[in-house]
Design a protein around this motif. Structure first.
Motif: not given
Length: 212
Positions: A144, A111, A107-108, A139-142
């Protein structure tokens, strides 16, 4: 291996599993070319609910697998096994089953919230969920990268495999190794062949009841 992950842990004799599979007609030589039969066998041998997943391990199904693993529940996955036990693509000629029992999410940094748990004391960049109630950030936009912690029966240790590589290997299971198919031995294969029985499928085991 999946039975050992059951809560409470269940001790299952391998000979009992094999004999059960033989008596139900799921196998002839120990092979298992049907995810549906594997689900039925797992329910009987592990005494838990088995959920058959179809349609590949990408998209919504990938999210379902990650969420299931996040809840510390095992997943049985058919795939082509390379010589180092990792996923490869041989058209089904090296089809085997593995047990996935954990997930590592990349994850970023921005986030990651406190709700995901506390940083590991020795690896501050690694957050460990405190319990299964921690929200899964699938579902996190972060998000990767996604890796699953998996083990094949002949391997001496668990390995981290990218979920993408597992999905690609799982999707291309089409035919049995010609040498094996023509060795004069009887095998139990699904109507429609290896592809119909294994490709794009996995088995989610529900080894805990609600609240555990």
């Amino acid at each position: 291996m999946a039975a050992h992950l059951r809560q409470p842990r269940l001790s299952v004799n391998m000979e009992t599993v094999v004999q059960t599979a033989l008596s139900r007609g799921y196998t002839a030589q120990g092979e298992m070319f049907s995810a549906n039969n594997m689900a039925l066998l797992a329910e009987e041998a592990c005494r838990c609910k088995a959920e058959l997943l179809s349609g590949g391990l990408s998209g919504d199904n990938a999210a379902a697998v990650v969420t299931h693993l996040w809840g510390r529940q095992p997943v049985l996955v058919p795939y082509d096994e390379d010589y180092n036990h990792e996923p490869c693509q041989r058209g089904g000629h090296r089809a085997h089953w593995a047990v996935a029992s954990g997930v590592l999410l990349g994850l970023d940094q921005g986030s990651v919230s406190g709700s995901l748990g506390q940083p590991d004391p020795s690896l501050p960049w690694l957050n460990l969920p405190s319990d299964t109630s921690s929200p899964c950030p699938v579902r996190s936009t972060g998000l990767r990268e996604v890796y699953v912690l998996a083990k094949q029966g002949k391997s001496l240790r668990y390995q981290l495999w990218s979920l993408d590589s597992v999905a690609q290997s799982n999707e291309q299971l089409r035919t049995m190794d010609p040498q094996r198919a023509n060795d004069g031995t009887r095998y139990v294969v699904s109507t429609g062949g290896v592809e119909a029985g294994l490709a794009g499928k996995a088995v989610l085991l529900h080894t805990r009841t609600q609240g555990q």
